[in-house]
Design an enzyme around this catalytic site. Sequence first.
Site, PDB file in Angstrom:
ATOM      1  N   CYS A 141      -3.948  -6.556  -6.851  1.00  0.00           N
ATOM      2  CA  CYS A 141      -4.885  -7.200  -7.756  1.00  0.00           C
ATOM      3  C   CYS A 141      -4.475  -8.630  -8.047  1.00  0.00           C
ATOM      4  O   CYS A 141      -3.423  -9.100  -7.623  1.00  0.00           O
ATOM      5  CB  CYS A 141      -4.958  -6.417  -9.067  1.00  0.00           C
ATOM      6  N   LEU A 188      -8.232  -4.718  -6.364  1.00  0.00           N
ATOM      7  CA  LEU A 188      -8.334  -4.151  -5.022  1.00  0.00           C
ATOM      8  C   LEU A 188      -7.973  -2.681  -5.181  1.00  0.00           C
ATOM      9  O   LEU A 188      -6.819  -2.348  -5.444  1.00  0.00           O
ATOM     10  CB  LEU A 188      -7.384  -4.850  -4.052  1.00  0.00           C
ATOM     11  N   ILE A 210      -6.842   0.964  -4.676  1.00  0.00           N
ATOM     12  CA  ILE A 210      -5.944   1.631  -3.735  1.00  0.00           C
ATOM     13  C   ILE A 210      -5.763   3.106  -4.100  1.00  0.00           C
ATOM     14  O   ILE A 210      -5.827   3.984  -3.246  1.00  0.00           O
ATOM     15  CB  ILE A 210      -4.565   0.935  -3.698  1.00  0.00           C
ATOM     16  N   ILE A 211      -5.506   3.399  -5.383  1.00  0.00           N
ATOM     17  CA  ILE A 211      -5.264   4.754  -5.864  1.00  0.00           C
ATOM     18  C   ILE A 211      -6.260   5.073  -6.976  1.00  0.00           C
ATOM     19  O   ILE A 211      -6.511   4.230  -7.849  1.00  0.00           O
ATOM     20  CB  ILE A 211      -3.817   4.904  -6.380  1.00  0.00           C
ATOM     21  N   ASN A 215      -0.689  -6.087 -11.581  1.00  0.00           N
ATOM     22  CA  ASN A 215      -0.824  -6.303 -10.139  1.00  0.00           C
ATOM     23  C   ASN A 215       0.338  -5.599  -9.466  1.00  0.00           C
ATOM     24  O   ASN A 215       1.499  -5.926  -9.743  1.00  0.00           O
ATOM     25  CB  ASN A 215      -0.794  -7.810  -9.833  1.00  0.00           C
ATOM     26  N   GLY A 216       0.069  -4.621  -8.611  1.00  0.00           N
ATOM     27  CA  GLY A 216       1.147  -3.968  -7.895  1.00  0.00           C
ATOM     28  C   GLY A 216       0.958  -2.483  -7.727  1.00  0.00           C
ATOM     29  O   GLY A 216      -0.142  -1.956  -7.889  1.00  0.00           O
ATOM     30  N   ASP A 273      -1.680   4.818 -11.383  1.00  0.00           N
ATOM     31  CA  ASP A 273      -0.398   4.333 -11.880  1.00  0.00           C
ATOM     32  C   ASP A 273      -0.556   3.325 -13.009  1.00  0.00           C
ATOM     33  O   ASP A 273       0.385   3.106 -13.786  1.00  0.00           O
ATOM     34  CB  ASP A 273       0.439   3.746 -10.735  1.00  0.00           C
ATOM     35  N   SER A 285       5.572  -3.096   5.773  1.00  0.00           N
ATOM     36  CA  SER A 285       6.254  -4.084   6.605  1.00  0.00           C
ATOM     37  C   SER A 285       7.757  -3.829   6.578  1.00  0.00           C
ATOM     38  O   SER A 285       8.266  -3.087   5.733  1.00  0.00           O
ATOM     39  CB  SER A 285       5.954  -5.505   6.127  1.00  0.00           C
ATOM     40  N   GLY A 286       8.483  -4.500   7.473  1.00  0.00           N
ATOM     41  CA  GLY A 286       9.935  -4.363   7.549  1.00  0.00           C
ATOM     42  C   GLY A 286      10.689  -5.471   6.852  1.00  0.00           C
ATOM     43  O   GLY A 286      11.907  -5.624   7.060  1.00  0.00           O
TER      44      GLY A 286
END
Length: 650
Positions: free
Chosen positions: A2, A50, A52-53, A74-75, A99, A362-363
């Site tokens: 977000c 955005l 997501i959950i 945000n997160g 969350d 990502s790594g």
Amino acid sequence: MCGLAGIVSSRHVDVDERALLAMRDAQLHRGPDEAGLYLGKGVGLGHRRLSIIDLGHGQQPMVDEAAGLVLIYNGELYNFPSLRAELEARGVVFRSRCDTEVLLRAWQQWGEACLARLVGMFAFAVWDMRTQRIYLARDQLGIKPLYYGFTRSGELVFASELKGLLAHPGVERRLDPRALEDYLALGYVPDPRSIYRGIFKLPPGHWLSWHAGEPEPVPRQYWDVPFKVAADMTADEAAAQLHGLLDRAVAGQMIADVPLGAFLSGGVDSSAVVVSMSRASQQPVRTCSIGFDHGGFDESAYARRVAEHLHTQHFEQRVSADDYDLLDTLAAVYDEPFSDSSALPTYRVCGLARTQVTVALSGDGGDENFAGYRRYRLHAWESGLRARLPLALRKPLFGVLGSLYPKADWAPRPLRAKTTLQALGRDDVEAYFHTVSTTSTALRQQLYSAGFKRELQGYNALAVFRAHARRAPTDHPLLLAQYLDFKTWLPGDILTKVDRASMAHSLEVRVPLLDHRLVEWASSLPPGLKLRGGTAKYILKKTLEPDLPNDVLYRSKMGFRVPVAAWLRGPLARRARDALLAGAVAECGYFEPAVLDRLLQQHAAGRRDHSATLWSLLMLDAFLRRMQQPAAAAISAGPARRVVAAGAQP
């Protein structure tokens, strides 16, 4: 994922709703699905979501009038199921399964002490209606951004991105000379500064609070990388522990109600993440990679090899090695001058990933955790040499030799001894700073005009490293270099690069190798389990030997690079010359025209490789040109949610 924005009045009067809307919607790309607004006496909070959950719930700002709290966030909290269970055991009743509500209840239960319980990536603001106090917090490693500052009239303003703050008409755009020195030295502006005076980044692992009438807030640290080495750990014990930590971190970050995949470069770190994802998923993992039409920069064959080995559903896009048309786009994406050229392919791979998924793992973080960069090996070797002679002897001896030895970028590597000789004449902190600098201190001093030097008043970006080194929990040369990277390079460059490039495409990127519990564990590893002989990331590679081919694990590190030096001698040469000699860089008055001309000529002739400095100046030119433009009007999009608190003007 977000975008958030907020205004807190300095006089408990109603905030400017239009300014708040402009701040919020300047970050539309971070949250195209929903928009929300909260207006209370002396405060305004905006949010773009955005989803997501729990897609149908979790709208923000999340308001609990009974508790007197408002949250924008945000997160992602990866441990929210266990936190929820703990809170439910205390009698807390939940209305959603997102969350966001867990974070709100955790704050209600424990206040700022809840930060020690959070596992995830986050930046959030909590407004306490009863005390009229705002709280801001940022995750342990700085994965998610948070900027703040004050307007001309004394209001506290904050947002996920600089463009959010700059959308407020009361925020001044005055360049900070010290931030510009930091940028020319490092290629990014390290926190807590931003490129603008009076606008700051909340440092990773910190929180702050503010009430109208108080002085400017001072951030408080709640977490740091510990670097307490467990000297008795064996390689087999470490490999077994790392296997479990990796799987736990990756599995915890695969929770989503939208399509999920991973970046796969074919390197060790991204491959490690996909290995764990494959173990945790019953379906083939979706992986994405970028290939280049320039053999020296193309890792796509290794990505395909790993994808085939792990039976992933692989998506690949090839781009031209002359993919520099994004230069102006990146200036808009990053808001500050940002010279990491790998932002170009990062932007492209995020665009590719968004066509397939909404969340990608990502790594990032593997090199910092396990000493994967080549510079660590060089720094450790040089530090060993420095330890044999006192600084009082080394400084004059190697300083003179370094100044006399010719700079030979064109020569075979064994003959390029100037940098090593100079490094031996410095202490460990200054030597490491010099190693990671994109433009050396000596060259910056030549570049700067007399007027700009007066503005700097003797300031040198080395002060950033000195300050972190004084607070470091270790003085071991390798571990200290890692610590400095965790405080500067990782949040300032790597995580900034990925966050802005991904959110520009409304893509959420998660970084399981930066689960702070894994970071704490990795910092406890003896240095010999990170660097062993000529092998970097030794323990990570050993852990992955049962899962990946040796030619993937033990190949030479390539990195996510683009051919900047060749561009600046070829298709970008004219643009660079026009920008540096007649563009915004030339007109700003900060640089000596004759030195700019000399750098361009030496690079074009192949006598010297000034590509890092020239690219930094080219990105600075793009930033300065954009800075001169009037702020664009924000466009509101997506369904909106508006809450007006009692006592506020509707």
